[in-house]
Design a protein around this motif. Sequence first.
Motif, PDB file in Angstrom:
ATOM      1  N   ASP A  48       0.605  -1.099  -0.143  1.00 24.03           N
ATOM      2  CA  ASP A  48      -0.105  -0.042  -0.059  1.00 24.03           C
ATOM      3  C   ASP A  48       1.038   0.939  -0.049  1.00 24.03           C
ATOM      4  OD1 ASP A  48      -2.606  -1.155  -0.163  1.00 24.03           O
ATOM      5  OD2 ASP A  48      -2.575  -1.670   2.251  1.00 24.03           O
ATOM      6  N   ALA A  49       2.370   1.115   1.022  1.00 23.69           N
ATOM      7  CA  ALA A  49       2.707   2.528   0.746  1.00 23.69           C
ATOM      8  C   ALA A  49       3.840   3.031  -0.003  1.00 23.69           C
ATOM      9  CB  ALA A  49       4.367   1.912   2.096  1.00 23.69           C
ATOM     10  N   GLY A  50       3.771   1.270  -1.534  1.00 24.84           N
ATOM     11  CA  GLY A  50       4.079   1.548  -2.739  1.00 24.84           C
ATOM     12  C   GLY A  50       3.159   2.132  -3.514  1.00 24.84           C
ATOM     13  N   LEU A  51       2.501   1.807  -3.172  1.00 21.95           N
ATOM     14  CA  LEU A  51       1.351   2.581  -4.505  1.00 21.95           C
ATOM     15  C   LEU A  51       1.067   3.780  -4.105  1.00 21.95           C
ATOM     16  CD1 LEU A  51      -1.756  -0.537  -4.153  1.00 21.95           C
ATOM     17  CD2 LEU A  51      -0.390  -0.185  -6.496  1.00 21.95           C
ATOM     18  N   ASP A  52       1.331   4.018  -2.655  1.00 24.23           N
ATOM     19  CA  ASP A  52       1.075   5.875  -2.323  1.00 24.23           C
ATOM     20  C   ASP A  52       2.021   6.335  -2.995  1.00 24.23           C
ATOM     21  OD1 ASP A  52      -1.154   5.455  -1.166  1.00 24.23           O
ATOM     22  OD2 ASP A  52      -0.328   5.166   0.803  1.00 24.23           O
ATOM     23  N   ILE A  53       3.012   5.612  -2.806  1.00 22.90           N
ATOM     24  CA  ILE A  53       3.993   6.174  -3.533  1.00 22.90           C
ATOM     25  C   ILE A  53       4.523   6.672  -4.903  1.00 22.90           C
ATOM     26  CG2 ILE A  53       6.773   6.404  -4.588  1.00 22.90           C
ATOM     27  CD1 ILE A  53       6.940   5.224  -1.629  1.00 22.90           C
ATOM     28  N   LEU A  54       3.599   5.731  -5.611  1.00 22.16           N
ATOM     29  CA  LEU A  54       3.404   5.621  -7.226  1.00 22.16           C
ATOM     30  C   LEU A  54       2.538   6.807  -7.852  1.00 22.16           C
ATOM     31  CD1 LEU A  54       4.031   1.348  -8.322  1.00 22.16           C
ATOM     32  CD2 LEU A  54       5.488   3.677  -8.956  1.00 22.16           C
ATOM     33  N   TYR A  55       1.219   6.546  -6.875  1.00 22.78           N
ATOM     34  CA  TYR A  55       0.257   7.663  -6.923  1.00 22.78           C
ATOM     35  C   TYR A  55       0.475   8.853  -6.486  1.00 22.78           C
ATOM     36  CZ  TYR A  55      -4.204   9.975  -6.444  1.00 22.78           C
ATOM     37  OH  TYR A  55      -5.044  11.436  -6.670  1.00 22.78           O
ATOM     38  N   LEU A  56       1.088   8.656  -6.063  1.00 29.06           N
ATOM     39  CA  LEU A  56       2.021  10.559  -5.321  1.00 29.06           C
ATOM     40  C   LEU A  56       3.377  11.049  -6.677  1.00 29.06           C
ATOM     41  CD1 LEU A  56       2.672  13.010  -3.248  1.00 29.06           C
ATOM     42  CD2 LEU A  56       4.290  11.895  -2.560  1.00 29.06           C
ATOM     43  N   ALA A  57       3.890  10.029  -7.841  1.00 26.90           N
ATOM     44  CA  ALA A  57       4.863  10.742  -8.366  1.00 26.90           C
ATOM     45  C   ALA A  57       3.791  10.812  -9.430  1.00 26.90           C
ATOM     46  CB  ALA A  57       5.661   9.262  -9.070  1.00 26.90           C
ATOM     47  N   HIS A  58       2.401  10.447  -9.886  1.00 24.88           N
ATOM     48  CA  HIS A  58       1.923  10.644 -10.911  1.00 24.88           C
ATOM     49  C   HIS A  58       1.497  11.501 -11.171  1.00 24.88           C
ATOM     50  CE1 HIS A  58      -0.321   9.635 -14.354  1.00 24.88           C
ATOM     51  NE2 HIS A  58      -2.337  10.246 -13.112  1.00 24.88           N
ATOM     52  N   ARG A  59       0.474  12.017  -9.437  1.00 23.90           N
ATOM     53  CA  ARG A  59       0.132  13.258  -9.534  1.00 23.90           C
ATOM     54  C   ARG A  59       1.683  14.372  -9.511  1.00 23.90           C
ATOM     55  NH1 ARG A  59      -2.288  13.560  -3.992  1.00 23.90           N
ATOM     56  NH2 ARG A  59      -2.383  15.415  -4.331  1.00 23.90           N
ATOM     57  N   CYS A  60       1.987  13.941  -8.967  1.00 22.92           N
ATOM     58  CA  CYS A  60       3.083  15.138  -9.190  1.00 22.92           C
ATOM     59  C   CYS A  60       3.230  15.571 -10.613  1.00 22.92           C
ATOM     60  CB  CYS A  60       4.813  14.962  -8.446  1.00 22.92           C
ATOM     61  SG  CYS A  60       4.690  14.948  -6.823  1.00 22.92           S
ATOM     62  N   ARG A  61       3.778  14.664 -11.539  1.00 26.04           N
ATOM     63  CA  ARG A  61       3.934  14.543 -13.228  1.00 26.04           C
ATOM     64  C   ARG A  61       3.113  15.170 -13.764  1.00 26.04           C
ATOM     65  NH1 ARG A  61       4.687   9.284 -13.783  1.00 26.04           N
ATOM     66  NH2 ARG A  61       6.289   8.772 -12.519  1.00 26.04           N
ATOM     67  N   ARG A  62       1.595  14.720 -13.292  1.00 28.64           N
ATOM     68  CA  ARG A  62       0.988  15.608 -14.147  1.00 28.64           C
ATOM     69  C   ARG A  62       0.583  17.798 -13.433  1.00 28.64           C
ATOM     70  NH1 ARG A  62      -5.341  12.901 -12.906  1.00 28.64           N
ATOM     71  NH2 ARG A  62      -6.372  13.552 -14.951  1.00 28.64           N
ATOM     72  N   LEU A  63       0.916  17.069 -12.466  1.00 30.16           N
ATOM     73  CA  LEU A  63       0.533  18.263 -11.775  1.00 30.16           C
ATOM     74  C   LEU A  63       1.876  19.266 -12.385  1.00 30.16           C
ATOM     75  CD1 LEU A  63      -0.336  20.584  -9.786  1.00 30.16           C
ATOM     76  CD2 LEU A  63       1.472  20.258  -8.377  1.00 30.16           C
ATOM     77  N   LEU A  64       2.997  18.996 -12.753  1.00 31.57           N
ATOM     78  CA  LEU A  64       4.308  19.374 -14.021  1.00 31.57           C
ATOM     79  C   LEU A  64       3.845  19.434 -15.197  1.00 31.57           C
ATOM     80  CD1 LEU A  64       7.169  17.897 -11.275  1.00 31.57           C
ATOM     81  CD2 LEU A  64       5.947  20.344 -11.136  1.00 31.57           C
ATOM     82  N   THR A  65       2.893  18.564 -15.455  1.00 27.67           N
ATOM     83  CA  THR A  65       2.518  18.316 -16.928  1.00 27.67           C
ATOM     84  C   THR A  65       3.982  17.669 -17.669  1.00 27.67           C
ATOM     85  OG1 THR A  65       3.946  20.534 -17.908  1.00 27.67           O
ATOM     86  CG2 THR A  65       1.436  20.504 -17.509  1.00 27.67           C
ATOM     87  N   ASP A  66       4.543  16.702 -16.901  1.00 29.76           N
ATOM     88  CA  ASP A  66       5.423  15.634 -18.059  1.00 29.76           C
ATOM     89  C   ASP A  66       4.661  15.032 -18.354  1.00 29.76           C
ATOM     90  OD1 ASP A  66       7.686  14.326 -18.025  1.00 29.76           O
ATOM     91  OD2 ASP A  66       7.524  13.270 -16.124  1.00 29.76           O
ATOM     92  N   ASN A  67       3.402  14.603 -18.341  1.00 35.42           N
ATOM     93  CA  ASN A  67       3.152  13.645 -18.991  1.00 35.42           C
ATOM     94  C   ASN A  67       1.171  14.571 -19.730  1.00 35.42           C
ATOM     95  OD1 ASN A  67       0.907  13.204 -16.889  1.00 35.42           O
ATOM     96  ND2 ASN A  67       1.059  11.299 -16.591  1.00 35.42           N
ATOM     97  N   ARG A  68       0.537  14.420 -20.685  1.00 35.29           N
ATOM     98  CA  ARG A  68      -0.256  14.309 -21.187  1.00 35.29           C
ATOM     99  C   ARG A  68      -2.137  14.622 -19.905  1.00 35.29           C
ATOM    100  NH1 ARG A  68      -1.305  16.657 -25.517  1.00 35.29           N
ATOM    101  NH2 ARG A  68      -0.231  16.131 -27.581  1.00 35.29           N
TER     102      ARG A  68
END
Length: 145
Positions: A48-68
């Motif tokens: 669950d901690a690993g999934l939280d880390i992946l979700y946080l990384a995805h939100r950061c990339r999305r906020l910084l427009t690293d992905n579409r």
Amino acid sequence: TETSRRRRDGAVLTQAWTIISAHLDALLALEAEPMMRDGELVDLSGADAGLDILYLAHRCRRLLTDNRQPARHLSGVYCDCGFADLYEVLDDDGQQAGAKCRQCRAEYNQDEYADLTKVRSARVKSYRRRGVRPAPTDDLVARRA
């Protein structure tokens, strides 16, 4: 607290990243333990901690427009086919560059989409209800004509 006010967020983030990346396998192998999450006591494991880390990384990339960004539905605007199934089309900078209908696959650039919304808004304005004016002989108290 006083300690949290004096911390430097960049240094704390770098330190946390260094510690977690060095011990990621140990974190993922943790057994489920009761922990507080949103005011409730739930069993959370290292996975669950690993999934939280992946979700946080995805939100950061999305906020910084690293992905579409996902295409947003343009509600209330009808395509020429008659369906309100228009979704925005984004350019390389993430700005709206037009629209595309998912029903008939018609594509509109920014100017065509602006023209489409003008035509549709003019059509909606023509359907407004007209108020009824009382005639001089109408009974306003009983509301009878």
